[in-house]
Design a protein around this motif. Structure first.
Motif, PDB file in Angstrom:
ATOM      1  N   ASP A  14       0.869  -1.172   0.000  1.00  0.00           N
ATOM      2  CA  ASP A  14       0.000   0.000   0.000  1.00  0.00           C
ATOM      3  C   ASP A  14       0.906   1.223   0.000  1.00  0.00           C
ATOM      4  N   THR A  15       0.659   2.161  -0.876  1.00  0.00           N
ATOM      5  CA  THR A  15       1.568   3.297  -1.037  1.00  0.00           C
ATOM      6  C   THR A  15       1.158   4.555  -0.281  1.00  0.00           C
ATOM      7  N   ALA A  16       0.291   4.439   0.676  1.00  0.00           N
ATOM      8  CA  ALA A  16      -0.099   5.610   1.468  1.00  0.00           C
ATOM      9  C   ALA A  16       1.123   6.229   2.150  1.00  0.00           C
ATOM     10  N   CYS A  17       2.069   5.397   2.556  1.00  0.00           N
ATOM     11  CA  CYS A  17       3.275   5.889   3.223  1.00  0.00           C
ATOM     12  C   CYS A  17       4.139   6.712   2.263  1.00  0.00           C
ATOM     13  N   GLU A  19       3.144   8.594  -0.148  1.00  0.00           N
ATOM     14  CA  GLU A  19       2.510   9.887  -0.375  1.00  0.00           C
ATOM     15  C   GLU A  19       2.801  10.897   0.721  1.00  0.00           C
ATOM     16  N   VAL A  20       3.047  10.458   1.941  1.00  0.00           N
ATOM     17  CA  VAL A  20       3.276  11.387   3.054  1.00  0.00           C
ATOM     18  C   VAL A  20       4.746  11.607   3.387  1.00  0.00           C
ATOM     19  N   CYS A  54       5.299   8.321   7.993  1.00  0.00           N
ATOM     20  CA  CYS A  54       4.859   7.140   7.249  1.00  0.00           C
ATOM     21  C   CYS A  54       4.151   6.098   8.117  1.00  0.00           C
ATOM     22  N   GLU A  57       0.340   5.959   8.556  1.00  0.00           N
ATOM     23  CA  GLU A  57      -0.370   5.811   7.284  1.00  0.00           C
ATOM     24  C   GLU A  57      -0.427   4.367   6.806  1.00  0.00           C
ATOM     25  N   CYS A  58       0.409   3.511   7.340  1.00  0.00           N
ATOM     26  CA  CYS A  58       0.477   2.126   6.881  1.00  0.00           C
ATOM     27  C   CYS A  58      -0.726   1.334   7.392  1.00  0.00           C
ATOM     28  N   PRO A  59      -1.567   0.819   6.480  1.00  0.00           N
ATOM     29  CA  PRO A  59      -2.774   0.107   6.911  1.00  0.00           C
ATOM     30  C   PRO A  59      -2.507  -1.279   7.493  1.00  0.00           C
TER      31      PRO A  59
END
Length: 88
Positions: A14-17, A19-20, A54, A57-59
């Motif tokens: 998951d690339t949410a990390c 992005e931040v 990060c 943000e990591c699911p």
């Protein structure tokens, strides 16, 4: 100190990390041509500024401060560093 991405990221990526991250030290990015080639994301220990943005943000809770990395995933410190030695 740095942050480390551990086993829960494997096959999740998951690339949410990404992005931040204020210093863009997490790779590969989703639009990289070799993104699918790698099983997880990696944090560059030489570029990480230890801001911790990060981790929340990591699911899948795969990102740890190096000092808090569970012993069962200790090898991921080396795995992250080696990825950047081989792919940069």
């Amino acid at each position: 100190m740095t942050y480390v991405i551990a086993e829960p990221c494997v096959n999740t990526k998951d690339t949410a990390c990404v992005e931040v991250c204020p210093v863009d030290c997490i790779h590969p990015v989703k639009d990289a041509p070799d993104f699918a080639k790698f099983p997880q994301l990696y944090i560059n220990p030489d570029e990480c500024i230890d801001c911790g943005a990060c981790a929340p943000e990591c699911p899948v809770d795969a990102i740890f401060d190096e000092a808090e990395l569970p012993e069962k995933w200790a090898q991921y410190k080396k795995i992250n560093a080696e990825w950047f030695q081989q792919n940069r």
